[in-house]
Motif scaffolding. Structure first.
Motif, PDB file in Angstrom:
ATOM      1  N   SER A 157     -41.736  49.653 -16.678  1.00 36.49           N
ATOM      2  CA  SER A 157     -43.176  49.498 -16.445  1.00 36.49           C
ATOM      3  C   SER A 157     -43.661  50.363 -15.289  1.00 36.49           C
ATOM      4  O   SER A 157     -44.843  50.705 -15.221  1.00 36.49           O
ATOM      5  CB  SER A 157     -43.499  48.027 -16.154  1.00 36.49           C
ATOM      6  N   GLU A 158     -42.750  50.735 -14.382  1.00 31.35           N
ATOM      7  CA  GLU A 158     -43.156  51.580 -13.244  1.00 31.35           C
ATOM      8  C   GLU A 158     -43.064  53.060 -13.559  1.00 31.35           C
ATOM      9  O   GLU A 158     -43.200  53.902 -12.664  1.00 31.35           O
ATOM     10  CB  GLU A 158     -42.288  51.270 -12.023  1.00 31.35           C
ATOM     11  N   ALA A 159     -42.870  53.410 -14.826  1.00 29.64           N
ATOM     12  CA  ALA A 159     -42.732  54.817 -15.200  1.00 29.64           C
ATOM     13  C   ALA A 159     -44.036  55.572 -14.975  1.00 29.64           C
ATOM     14  O   ALA A 159     -45.120  55.055 -15.263  1.00 29.64           O
ATOM     15  CB  ALA A 159     -42.325  54.920 -16.668  1.00 29.64           C
ATOM     16  N   PRO A 160     -43.978  56.805 -14.472  1.00 29.63           N
ATOM     17  CA  PRO A 160     -45.193  57.620 -14.368  1.00 29.63           C
ATOM     18  C   PRO A 160     -45.620  58.104 -15.741  1.00 29.63           C
ATOM     19  O   PRO A 160     -44.804  58.164 -16.665  1.00 29.63           O
ATOM     20  CB  PRO A 160     -44.752  58.782 -13.468  1.00 29.63           C
ATOM     21  N   PRO A 161     -46.879  58.474 -15.919  1.00 33.76           N
ATOM     22  CA  PRO A 161     -47.319  58.956 -17.236  1.00 33.76           C
ATOM     23  C   PRO A 161     -46.927  60.409 -17.456  1.00 33.76           C
ATOM     24  O   PRO A 161     -46.622  61.149 -16.508  1.00 33.76           O
ATOM     25  CB  PRO A 161     -48.845  58.809 -17.158  1.00 33.76           C
ATOM     26  N   SER A 162     -46.927  60.818 -18.706  1.00 35.62           N
ATOM     27  CA  SER A 162     -46.770  62.243 -19.011  1.00 35.62           C
ATOM     28  C   SER A 162     -47.999  62.978 -18.500  1.00 35.62           C
ATOM     29  O   SER A 162     -49.136  62.536 -18.705  1.00 35.62           O
ATOM     30  CB  SER A 162     -46.617  62.451 -20.509  1.00 35.62           C
ATOM     31  N   SER A 205     -42.735  65.182 -17.493  1.00 40.30           N
ATOM     32  CA  SER A 205     -42.404  65.317 -18.912  1.00 40.30           C
ATOM     33  C   SER A 205     -41.232  64.398 -19.248  1.00 40.30           C
ATOM     34  O   SER A 205     -40.285  64.261 -18.466  1.00 40.30           O
ATOM     35  CB  SER A 205     -42.060  66.764 -19.258  1.00 40.30           C
ATOM     36  N   TYR A 206     -41.305  63.783 -20.442  1.00 38.82           N
ATOM     37  CA  TYR A 206     -40.302  62.836 -20.903  1.00 38.82           C
ATOM     38  C   TYR A 206     -39.520  63.430 -22.069  1.00 38.82           C
ATOM     39  O   TYR A 206     -40.081  64.125 -22.920  1.00 38.82           O
ATOM     40  CB  TYR A 206     -40.946  61.531 -21.358  1.00 38.82           C
TER      41      TYR A 206
END
Length: 388
Positions: free
Chosen positions: A127-132, A141-142
């Motif tokens: 949930s704490e992931a940054p957005p693309s 980038s993911y």
């Protein structure tokens, strides 16, 4: 030769906290009819192992200096990768800001000619992931990286890119979920399925962006009132239209023309700036322009593109959105000229005007929309293939 094909089962766009599913199929192509040698008819193709992992890569330009915390985290990760055989970030630019634990798909896979095996890799995005994000100074980038190796052969990497959206400001989902268990149950009613975290996130998102609270702004300059602007709400989803109205009926300063531009403002964190007074990077997207001389009313319809990144904040960068207004006013008296021209049933614009230009910025909130809607606007490759 073994061919590996990876494809995302639910599309190339996900919300943080959502479950990512990727199908990886390993195939040993059938023997061609004109190939009759013993090596083709009896030989099996084998792989020693295959593993998959999600990682988010952050790359920057010369305007950004990395904080010490990020640098240390990247160094620790690189040391860990040197001690393992699977390095999913090998050859990538920048540093890793998020990485899940690798999952082993199989060990010692043997395929006969024409045989194939399919494995499904599942992982929940933190949930704490940054957005693309692809900005002026920062890029997130993911990728899902699938590593595979034959015995006594180099490791091959298959990368599957995807996009991540983040909804900021959501309540704690775990608190919302516990309240359902405390409610009284009716044994005569069918048991309803509990809402998933994704359902709750989309419902909260819908509630935020559906609120219509008209706001009125009297825009003035030193000589008086230019226009009265009304915007019906300040929170929007990707793909929506920003709608507003302009009222010139009770103004004292004639407005010749105006333009409204949707702009993003990228601000680097203070401890990561190359220069102390480094300005924010502003990028313009959709624009509305209109000549409004002698108009009493006008309207604004400004589409929000699906490919942009909603507002977010990380320790490295903050992205904000705004409407940039430009009004061109005139100091030339036009009332007498207009009234005389109306009597002759003909009006022609003046050959020259003394003009002044004023600008004004209005902050707006832009949130994500459903991943399926964003995926429809993307021309992303659905399958990725590599031969081993």
């Amino acid at each position: 030769m073994i061919e590996a094909v990876a494809s995302l089962l639910t599309g190339p766009v996900y919300l943080s906290g959502e479950n990512v599913e990727c199908s990886i199929t390993f195939t040993n192509p059938p023997v061609p009819q004109h190939k009759t040698s013993q090596s083709y008819s009896d030989g099996l193709e084998s792989l020693a192992w295959a593993s998959a992992q999600i990682h988010c890569q952050c790359s920057t330009n010369g305007k950004v200096t990395h904080p010490k915390t990020n640098t240390l985290a990247a160094e620790e990760l690189s040391i860990t990768n040197k001690d393992t055989s699977f390095a999913p970030c090998r050859g990538e630019n920048g540093h890793v800001v998020l990485s899940t634990k690798p999952k082993i798909l199989f060990c010692d896979l043997r395929l006969a000619p024409g045989e194939s095996r399919t494995y499904v890799y599942r992982e929940i995005l933190p949930s704490e992931a940054p957005p693309s994000y692809r900005g002026q100074a920062v890029k997130y980038s993911y990728k899902i990286t699938v590593g595979m190796q034959r015995v006594n052969s180099p490791i091959k990497l298959l990368r599957v890119p995807f996009r991540v959206l983040v909804v900021n400001g959501l309540p704690d989902i775990s608190v919302c979920g516990d309240s359902e268990d405390l409610a009284p149950s009716n044994p005569f009613l069918e048991t309803e399925e509990k809402e998933t975290p994704l359902d709750i996130a989309l419902q909260v998102l819908q509630n935020i962006t559906a609120r219509r609270t008209p706001n009125f702004y009297n825009i003035t300059n030193q000589r008086g009132k230019v226009v009265r602007f009304c915007i019906f709400k300040n929170s929007y989803k990707l793909g929506e239209d920003i709608v507003g109205t302009f009222d010139f009926s009770a103004t004292t300063v004639p407005c010749v023309q105006f333009s409204v531009t949707l702009q993003s403002e990228e601000e680097i964190a203070a401890d990561s700036r190359r220069w102390a007074k480094q300005a924010s990077a502003v990028v313009s997207y959709s624009k509305h322009h209109e000549v409004c001389l002698n108009l009493k009313y006008s309207q604004l319809i400004l589409p929000i593109p699906l490919h942009i990144t909603p507002a977010f904040t990380t320790p490295l960068v903050t992205l904000k959105w705004r409407l940039h207004f430009e009004f061109v006013t005139t100091t030339t008296a036009l009332s007498q000229q207009v009234s005389s021209d109306i009597k002759s049933n003909m009006w022609q614009g003046p050959g020259s005007l003394d003009i002044e230009t004023m600008v004004w910025n209005l902050p707006v909130n832009i949130y994500p929309t459903t991943p399926s809607q964003v995926a429809q606007g993307l021309q992303a490759q659905t399958k990725h293939t590599i031969s081993i």
